[in-house]
Design a protein around this motif. Structure first.
Motif, PDB file in Angstrom:
ATOM      1  N   ARG A  25       0.838  -1.206   0.000  1.00 42.58           N
ATOM      2  CA  ARG A  25       0.000   0.000   0.000  1.00 42.58           C
ATOM      3  C   ARG A  25       0.870   1.253   0.000  1.00 42.58           C
ATOM      4  NH1 ARG A  25      -2.583  -3.061   4.057  1.00 42.58           N
ATOM      5  NH2 ARG A  25      -4.522  -3.955   3.259  1.00 42.58           N
ATOM      6  N   SER A  26       1.902   1.252   0.843  1.00 46.38           N
ATOM      7  CA  SER A  26       2.795   2.414   0.924  1.00 46.38           C
ATOM      8  C   SER A  26       3.490   2.668  -0.408  1.00 46.38           C
ATOM      9  CB  SER A  26       3.839   2.211   2.019  1.00 46.38           C
ATOM     10  OG  SER A  26       3.228   2.196   3.274  1.00 46.38           O
ATOM     11  N   LEU A  27       3.995   1.609  -1.015  1.00 47.24           N
ATOM     12  CA  LEU A  27       4.675   1.770  -2.297  1.00 47.24           C
ATOM     13  C   LEU A  27       3.725   2.319  -3.361  1.00 47.24           C
ATOM     14  CD1 LEU A  27       6.765  -1.513  -2.246  1.00 47.24           C
ATOM     15  CD2 LEU A  27       7.694   0.832  -2.245  1.00 47.24           C
ATOM     16  N   LEU A  28       2.519   1.779  -3.421  1.00 49.82           N
ATOM     17  CA  LEU A  28       1.539   2.253  -4.398  1.00 49.82           C
ATOM     18  C   LEU A  28       1.150   3.696  -4.129  1.00 49.82           C
ATOM     19  CD1 LEU A  28      -0.655  -0.951  -4.563  1.00 49.82           C
ATOM     20  CD2 LEU A  28       0.507   0.094  -6.522  1.00 49.82           C
ATOM     21  N   ASP A  29       0.982   4.044  -2.863  1.00 46.78           N
ATOM     22  CA  ASP A  29       0.603   5.400  -2.483  1.00 46.78           C
ATOM     23  C   ASP A  29       1.705   6.394  -2.844  1.00 46.78           C
ATOM     24  OD1 ASP A  29      -0.860   7.499  -1.331  1.00 46.78           O
ATOM     25  OD2 ASP A  29      -0.035   7.110   0.659  1.00 46.78           O
ATOM     26  N   GLU A  30       2.948   6.002  -2.618  1.00 49.62           N
ATOM     27  CA  GLU A  30       4.081   6.906  -2.830  1.00 49.62           C
ATOM     28  C   GLU A  30       4.509   7.008  -4.293  1.00 49.62           C
ATOM     29  OE1 GLU A  30       7.053   5.239  -0.288  1.00 49.62           O
ATOM     30  OE2 GLU A  30       5.805   5.524   1.493  1.00 49.62           O
ATOM     31  N   GLY A  32       2.933   4.997  -7.146  1.00 50.26           N
ATOM     32  CA  GLY A  32       2.056   4.429  -8.162  1.00 50.26           C
ATOM     33  C   GLY A  32       2.387   2.973  -8.448  1.00 50.26           C
ATOM     34  N   PHE A  33       1.741   2.447  -9.460  1.00 52.68           N
ATOM     35  CA  PHE A  33       1.845   1.030  -9.784  1.00 52.68           C
ATOM     36  C   PHE A  33       3.280   0.607 -10.088  1.00 52.68           C
ATOM     37  CE2 PHE A  33       1.130  -2.753 -12.448  1.00 52.68           C
ATOM     38  CZ  PHE A  33       0.318  -3.471 -11.585  1.00 52.68           C
ATOM     39  N   ALA A  34       4.020   1.476 -10.743  1.00 52.25           N
ATOM     40  CA  ALA A  34       5.401   1.135 -11.111  1.00 52.25           C
ATOM     41  C   ALA A  34       6.289   0.902  -9.890  1.00 52.25           C
ATOM     42  CB  ALA A  34       5.992   2.224 -11.991  1.00 52.25           C
ATOM     43  N   ALA A  35       5.934   1.511  -8.768  1.00 49.83           N
ATOM     44  CA  ALA A  35       6.762   1.384  -7.558  1.00 49.83           C
ATOM     45  C   ALA A  35       6.587   0.032  -6.859  1.00 49.83           C
ATOM     46  CB  ALA A  35       6.415   2.504  -6.580  1.00 49.83           C
ATOM     47  N   LEU A  36       5.524  -0.677  -7.199  1.00 52.74           N
ATOM     48  CA  LEU A  36       5.263  -1.963  -6.545  1.00 52.74           C
ATOM     49  C   LEU A  36       6.062  -3.065  -7.231  1.00 52.74           C
ATOM     50  CD1 LEU A  36       3.758  -3.661  -4.460  1.00 52.74           C
ATOM     51  CD2 LEU A  36       1.873  -3.846  -6.091  1.00 52.74           C
ATOM     52  N   THR A  37       7.237  -3.330  -6.684  1.00 52.78           N
ATOM     53  CA  THR A  37       8.100  -4.392  -7.210  1.00 52.78           C
ATOM     54  C   THR A  37       8.517  -5.294  -6.057  1.00 52.78           C
ATOM     55  OG1 THR A  37      10.143  -3.159  -6.842  1.00 52.78           O
ATOM     56  CG2 THR A  37       9.037  -2.834  -8.990  1.00 52.78           C
ATOM     57  N   TYR A  55       4.603 -15.977  -0.080  1.00 48.97           N
ATOM     58  CA  TYR A  55       3.345 -15.282   0.163  1.00 48.97           C
ATOM     59  C   TYR A  55       2.602 -14.941  -1.126  1.00 48.97           C
ATOM     60  CZ  TYR A  55       5.245 -14.759   4.832  1.00 48.97           C
ATOM     61  OH  TYR A  55       5.768 -15.023   6.080  1.00 48.97           O
ATOM     62  N   PHE A  56       3.342 -14.544  -2.143  1.00 49.71           N
ATOM     63  CA  PHE A  56       2.732 -14.100  -3.401  1.00 49.71           C
ATOM     64  C   PHE A  56       3.537 -14.633  -4.577  1.00 49.71           C
ATOM     65  CE2 PHE A  56       1.941 -10.690  -0.293  1.00 49.71           C
ATOM     66  CZ  PHE A  56       0.557 -10.748  -0.258  1.00 49.71           C
ATOM     67  N   ALA A  57       2.845 -15.174  -5.545  1.00 51.67           N
ATOM     68  CA  ALA A  57       3.514 -15.727  -6.728  1.00 51.67           C
ATOM     69  C   ALA A  57       3.983 -14.634  -7.681  1.00 51.67           C
ATOM     70  CB  ALA A  57       2.569 -16.681  -7.462  1.00 51.67           C
ATOM     71  N   SER A  58       3.332 -13.463  -7.612  1.00 55.93           N
ATOM     72  CA  SER A  58       3.660 -12.397  -8.561  1.00 55.93           C
ATOM     73  C   SER A  58       3.148 -11.060  -8.036  1.00 55.93           C
ATOM     74  CB  SER A  58       2.982 -12.681  -9.907  1.00 55.93           C
ATOM     75  OG  SER A  58       1.571 -12.644  -9.735  1.00 55.93           O
ATOM     76  N   ARG A  59       3.507 -10.010  -8.719  1.00 51.80           N
ATOM     77  CA  ARG A  59       2.987  -8.683  -8.382  1.00 51.80           C
ATOM     78  C   ARG A  59       1.471  -8.664  -8.555  1.00 51.80           C
ATOM     79  NH1 ARG A  59       4.693  -2.994 -11.178  1.00 51.80           N
ATOM     80  NH2 ARG A  59       4.043  -4.039 -13.069  1.00 51.80           N
TER      81      ARG A  59
END
Length: 193
Positions: A25-30, A32-37, A55-59
């Motif tokens: 959430r923080s990465l997306l908030d700060e 946008g979508f490109a920051a979520l890696t 925990y997660f297979a992918s973004r």
């Protein structure tokens, strides 16, 4: 050697999962979508990048989980605001006002960031379904006011809310946008043809 309780392991995993979602959430908030890696998530949480795959297979899986958690919470907040009154017109006013109040909420900014990214079909469907549930919240109030096609009117009301949200995101004064939207919506829904 002491045994680790299964409940402790489950609690730890749940805490890690929640921390990952909060970091996302923080990465997306700060940024946008490109920051979520995954490297950014690993850095934020202090986990090894390889651990994230537990925990997660992918973004896309992270995005799906955020949609699964945050969008229903958003719908519930609007529904709670509407539940504070029995008057149909006041329910509609609460529906509009609460959504516009939530524009400043981090979860809203996260949903906006998510929606600008390239999403898989599951994430897009979760967003569409949540949006549909939002619109459905106001149908009964419109029926109580005598509208022949309350779903159509609900969709139009939501269109006005969405337009006000866009104006607020572009820098319009939130109080003025809310006041104008409420006047248009309530003036419009009061006239039953």
């Amino acid at each position: 050697m002491p045994k680790i309780r299964a409940s402790s392991v489950a609690e730890h995993r749940a805490m890690q999962h929640a921390a990952l979602l909060d970091a996302a959430r923080s990465l997306l908030d700060e940024g946008g979508f490109a920051a979520l890696t995954f490297p950014a998530l690993a850095e934020r949480t202090g986990l090894a990048r390889s651990s994230l795959y537990e925990y997660f297979a992918s973004r896309a899986a992270v995005v799906e989980e955020l949609c699964a958690v945050d969008l229903p919470a958003w719908v519930a907040e609007v529904e709670d605001a509407m539940g504070a009154t029995e008057d149909p017109a006041q329910k509609i006013a609460a529906y509009v006002a609460r959504q516009l109040e939530l524009v400043g909420d981090r979860r809203h900014r996260v949903v906006v960031a998510i929606s600008t990214g390239e999403l898989d079909a599951n994430a897009r469907e979760r967003i569409r379904a949540a949006h549909g549930r939002i619109v459905e919240l106001v149908v009964d109030a419109l029926s109580a006011l005598g509208h022949r096609d309350p779903m159509l009117v609900a969709t139009l009301v939501q269109g006005m809310v969405d337009a006000a949200v866009r104006r607020i995101e572009c820098g319009a004064d939130p109080a003025e946008a809310e006041s104008a939207t409420l006047a248009l919506v309530l003036g419009g829904v009061a006239r039953v043809a």
